[in-house]
Write an enzyme that holds these catalytic residues in place. Structure first.
Site, PDB file in Angstrom:
ATOM      1  N   ALA A   1     -41.678 -33.149 -93.709  1.00 62.61           N
ATOM      2  CA  ALA A   1     -43.007 -33.371 -93.155  1.00 62.61           C
ATOM      3  C   ALA A   1     -43.611 -34.568 -93.882  1.00 62.61           C
ATOM      4  O   ALA A   1     -43.298 -34.809 -95.057  1.00 62.61           O
ATOM      5  CB  ALA A   1     -43.865 -32.136 -93.392  1.00 62.61           C
TER       6      ALA A   1
ATOM      7  N   GLU B   1     -44.904 -23.808 -94.426  1.00 54.81           N
ATOM      8  CA  GLU B   1     -44.901 -23.384 -95.830  1.00 54.81           C
ATOM      9  C   GLU B   1     -46.244 -22.755 -96.192  1.00 54.81           C
ATOM     10  O   GLU B   1     -46.309 -21.778 -96.943  1.00 54.81           O
ATOM     11  CB  GLU B   1     -44.648 -24.582 -96.762  1.00 54.81           C
ATOM     12  CG  GLU B   1     -43.202 -24.985 -96.893  1.00 54.81           C
ATOM     13  CD  GLU B   1     -42.340 -23.901 -97.525  1.00 54.81           C
ATOM     14  OE1 GLU B   1     -42.835 -23.083 -98.314  1.00 54.81           O
ATOM     15  OE2 GLU B   1     -41.144 -23.857 -97.191  1.00 54.81           O
TER      16      GLU B   1
ATOM     17  N   SER C   1     -39.144 -21.787 -93.393  1.00 56.06           N
ATOM     18  CA  SER C   1     -40.351 -22.257 -92.683  1.00 56.06           C
ATOM     19  C   SER C   1     -40.041 -22.584 -91.223  1.00 56.06           C
ATOM     20  O   SER C   1     -40.963 -22.739 -90.421  1.00 56.06           O
ATOM     21  CB  SER C   1     -40.970 -23.466 -93.386  1.00 56.06           C
ATOM     22  OG  SER C   1     -40.182 -24.620 -93.222  1.00 56.06           O
ATOM     23  N   HIS C   2     -38.759 -22.689 -90.856  1.00 58.99           N
ATOM     24  CA  HIS C   2     -38.405 -22.940 -89.455  1.00 58.99           C
ATOM     25  C   HIS C   2     -37.306 -21.991 -88.987  1.00 58.99           C
ATOM     26  O   HIS C   2     -36.498 -22.329 -88.135  1.00 58.99           O
ATOM     27  CB  HIS C   2     -38.060 -24.422 -89.234  1.00 58.99           C
ATOM     28  CG  HIS C   2     -39.292 -25.271 -89.334  1.00 58.99           C
ATOM     29  ND1 HIS C   2     -39.846 -25.606 -90.542  1.00 58.99           N
ATOM     30  CD2 HIS C   2     -40.118 -25.761 -88.384  1.00 58.99           C
ATOM     31  CE1 HIS C   2     -40.957 -26.293 -90.338  1.00 58.99           C
ATOM     32  NE2 HIS C   2     -41.147 -26.405 -89.042  1.00 58.99           N
TER      33      HIS C   2
HETATM   34  P1  NDP Z   1     -38.985 -30.109 -98.076  1.00 60.25           P
HETATM   35  O1  NDP Z   1     -39.961 -30.754 -98.965  1.00 60.25           O
HETATM   36  O2  NDP Z   1     -38.652 -28.690 -98.318  1.00 60.25           O
HETATM   37  O3  NDP Z   1     -37.611 -30.917 -98.072  1.00 60.25           O
HETATM   38  C1  NDP Z   1     -37.577 -32.228 -97.653  1.00 60.25           C
HETATM   39  C2  NDP Z   1     -36.219 -32.856 -97.835  1.00 60.25           C
HETATM   40  O4  NDP Z   1     -36.069 -33.203 -99.211  1.00 60.25           O
HETATM   41  C3  NDP Z   1     -35.041 -31.971 -97.485  1.00 60.25           C
HETATM   42  O5  NDP Z   1     -34.064 -32.782 -96.882  1.00 60.25           O
HETATM   43  C4  NDP Z   1     -34.615 -31.425 -98.842  1.00 60.25           C
HETATM   44  O6  NDP Z   1     -33.246 -31.056 -98.899  1.00 60.25           O
HETATM   45  C5  NDP Z   1     -34.880 -32.613 -99.730  1.00 60.25           C
HETATM   46  N1  NDP Z   1     -35.161 -32.220-101.110  1.00 60.25           N
HETATM   47  C6  NDP Z   1     -35.999 -31.262-101.554  1.00 60.25           C
HETATM   48  N2  NDP Z   1     -35.982 -31.223-102.898  1.00 60.25           N
HETATM   49  C7  NDP Z   1     -35.099 -32.176-103.315  1.00 60.25           C
HETATM   50  C8  NDP Z   1     -34.639 -32.618-104.586  1.00 60.25           C
HETATM   51  N3  NDP Z   1     -35.086 -32.066-105.710  1.00 60.25           N
HETATM   52  N4  NDP Z   1     -33.736 -33.612-104.610  1.00 60.25           N
HETATM   53  C9  NDP Z   1     -33.277 -34.183-103.483  1.00 60.25           C
HETATM   54  N5  NDP Z   1     -33.669 -33.794-102.243  1.00 60.25           N
HETATM   55  C10 NDP Z   1     -34.575 -32.813-102.165  1.00 60.25           C
HETATM   56  O7  NDP Z   1     -39.432 -30.289 -96.550  1.00 60.25           O
HETATM   57  P2  NDP Z   1     -40.843 -30.136 -95.837  1.00 60.25           P
HETATM   58  O8  NDP Z   1     -41.506 -28.892 -96.311  1.00 60.25           O
HETATM   59  O9  NDP Z   1     -41.600 -31.392 -95.915  1.00 60.25           O
HETATM   60  O10 NDP Z   1     -40.344 -29.928 -94.328  1.00 60.25           O
HETATM   61  C11 NDP Z   1     -39.603 -28.768 -94.002  1.00 60.25           C
HETATM   62  C12 NDP Z   1     -39.150 -28.822 -92.570  1.00 60.25           C
HETATM   63  O11 NDP Z   1     -40.257 -28.761 -91.715  1.00 60.25           O
HETATM   64  C13 NDP Z   1     -38.383 -30.085 -92.177  1.00 60.25           C
HETATM   65  O12 NDP Z   1     -37.116 -29.666 -91.721  1.00 60.25           O
HETATM   66  C14 NDP Z   1     -39.192 -30.678 -91.024  1.00 60.25           C
HETATM   67  O13 NDP Z   1     -38.440 -31.214 -89.944  1.00 60.25           O
HETATM   68  C15 NDP Z   1     -39.958 -29.468 -90.543  1.00 60.25           C
HETATM   69  N6  NDP Z   1     -41.175 -29.881 -89.859  1.00 60.25           N
HETATM   70  C16 NDP Z   1     -41.205 -29.856 -88.493  1.00 60.25           C
HETATM   71  C17 NDP Z   1     -42.335 -30.258 -87.822  1.00 60.25           C
HETATM   72  C18 NDP Z   1     -42.375 -30.331 -86.342  1.00 60.25           C
HETATM   73  O14 NDP Z   1     -43.382 -30.748 -85.798  1.00 60.25           O
HETATM   74  N7  NDP Z   1     -41.372 -29.955 -85.625  1.00 60.25           N
HETATM   75  C19 NDP Z   1     -43.540 -30.676 -88.561  1.00 60.25           C
HETATM   76  C20 NDP Z   1     -43.368 -30.712 -89.974  1.00 60.25           C
HETATM   77  C21 NDP Z   1     -42.238 -30.304 -90.603  1.00 60.25           C
HETATM   78  P3  NDP Z   1     -32.853 -29.477 -99.002  1.00 60.25           P
HETATM   79  O15 NDP Z   1     -33.185 -28.899 -97.644  1.00 60.25           O
HETATM   80  O16 NDP Z   1     -31.405 -29.470 -99.313  1.00 60.25           O
HETATM   81  O17 NDP Z   1     -33.688 -28.880-100.089  1.00 60.25           O
HETATM   82  O1  PYC Z   2     -44.324 -26.736 -90.250  1.00 57.45           O
HETATM   83  O2  PYC Z   2     -45.786 -28.369 -90.061  1.00 57.45           O
HETATM   84  C1  PYC Z   2     -44.967 -27.555 -89.571  1.00 57.45           C
HETATM   85  C2  PYC Z   2     -44.717 -27.587 -88.120  1.00 57.45           C
HETATM   86  C3  PYC Z   2     -45.547 -28.067 -87.153  1.00 57.45           C
HETATM   87  C4  PYC Z   2     -44.876 -27.893 -85.964  1.00 57.45           C
HETATM   88  C5  PYC Z   2     -43.681 -27.338 -86.228  1.00 57.45           C
HETATM   89  N1  PYC Z   2     -43.585 -27.172 -87.565  1.00 57.45           N
END
Ligand code: NDP
Ligand code: PYC
Length: 345
Positions: free
Chosen positions: A181, A189, A48-49
């Protein structure tokens, strides 16, 4: 080469992505920093990134909403606040300038904060969090994004997907890092589900009329939901306040007003707070890093996995075997390299 797949080494993918950004008018500093973080996403299995974000970055350059040759400016005084003015460039170059200064100040004072202003932020937060843990620091990072998430009980996009990340250093081991997030899932996603023609799980989003939907198209046109109901909604609001309002930078609704669309990468600030565990504990009850290991072992001892463990495993595999890309992804990289800004609207 496997059927319809190509394997690229990490340096080879890095070179391709950096070239795309150079061809799009980025300075070497900006292109290299952005390429490092996008390739890190692919390397660590965070699609996703990863490279899917390149087109959004190019669209943002073409729209004039990011300065591709900005030189981030570090401002350090004698306080605990270290500031980097990203000069409307990508956040990633600002991190590379700011994290070493943050670490130095946190070691000196016990804690310090890095304020990044005026950056385009499209990436995951774990790269900057991991970079701070390499200095032996615990760290919290957060930023707004743009208004796409309804507050709990509401139905209109208002909050961002506002990521929150935490890192804890571990002697001789990869750090403990979580990064997520504050919406049920990242917007990336939802976009990947749309591209794959897959329905969303229930509970991720509302359509434009405020009804629950599993259609990615309707979710993108409607509102995403915060994780954990009112709890995620409150944490997301805290991020708007601490990393938007308090930094004198844009909140998620203001970002959307500024961009006028969610097809460009968001422009705002970021807050990164670093703590020196040894200074905080004052060595009461022993070394805090050793004590943390007891907790991690107890978590793993129940069969649970630590966050980032999947990511670190994916990283180890990519480093030894290379990164697997589909034929469509390889074609996309080649098209972006050849056509540059002409490849996006
Ligand atoms: P996920 O739900 O995929 O994962 C969130 C965290 O939980 C990760 O550290 C992951 O580790 C961990 N995790 C997942 N499943 C388990 C489990 N079963 N047990 C223990 N730990 C677990 O993340 P999101 O979809 O919420 O976010 C994905 C990315 O999007 C993030 O990196 C975030 O920074 C980015 N993002 C960026 C934004 C921006 O504005 N720049 C905005 C929103 C999101 P692992 O990776 O090892 O699975
Ligand atoms: O995946 O929600 C997201 C996001 C927003 C900005 C960068 N990533």
């Amino acid at each position: 080469m496997t059927e319809n797949k190509s394997i690229l080494s990490v340096p080879a993918l890095l070179e391709r992505v950096e070239t795309i950004f150079i061809n799009a008018g980025c300075s070497r500093q900006q292109a290299a920093a952005v390429a490092r973080v996008i390739v890190a996403g692919e390397r660590d299995g965070c699609k996703s990134h990863g490279i899917y974000r390149i087109e959004g970055c190019l669209r943002t350059i073409k729209a004039g909403k990011v300065v591709p040759d900005a030189v981030p400016v570090l401002e350090v005084d004698d306080s605990a606040i270290v500031r980097v003015d990203a000069k409307s460039g990508f956040a990633n170059a600002a991190h590379e300038v700011g994290i070493p200064a943050l670490a130095e100040r946190a070691k000196e004072l016990g804690l310090a904060a890095l304020v990044i202003n005026g950056c385009t932020h499209f990436s995951a937060l774990w790269p900057e969090v991991e970079a701070a843990t390499e200095h032996g620091l615990a760290v919290i990072a957060m930023c707004p994004s743009y208004a796409t998430v309804a507050p709990a009980g509401g139905s209109e996009p208002l909050l961002g997907t506002n990521p929150l990340a935490f890192g804890w250093p571990r002697n001789g081991n990869s750090p403990y890092v979580f990064d997520f997030a504050t919406s049920v899932a990242a917007r990336g996603e939802i976009e990947l589900h749309r591209r794959a023609g897959k329905e969303l799980p229930e509970g991720w989003a509302l359509d434009g009329d405020g009804n629950p939907t599993t259609s990615p198209e309707q979710a993108l046109a409607g509102a995403m939901l915060p994780f954990g109901g009112h709890k995620g909604s409150a944490i997301s609001t805290m991020i708007e306040l601490l990393a938007g309002t308090m930094l004198g930078d844009l909140t998620s609704p203001e970002v959307l007003d500024y961009l006028g669309t969610t097809t460009l990468s968001p422009h705002h600030g970021e807050l990164i707070i670093a703590f020196d565990p040894a200074r905080f504990s004052g060595q009461r009850r022993g070394n805090p890093l050793d004590r943390a290991e007891v907790l991690f072992e107890a978590i793993a001892g129940q069969g649970a996995r630590l966050p980032s463990q999947r990511r670190f495993n994916a990283r180890a595999k990519s480093m030894s075997d290379g990164i697997e890309l589909t034929a469509a992804e390889m074609e996309q990289l080649e098209r972006l390299r050849q056509m540059g800004l002409g490849s996006v609207d």
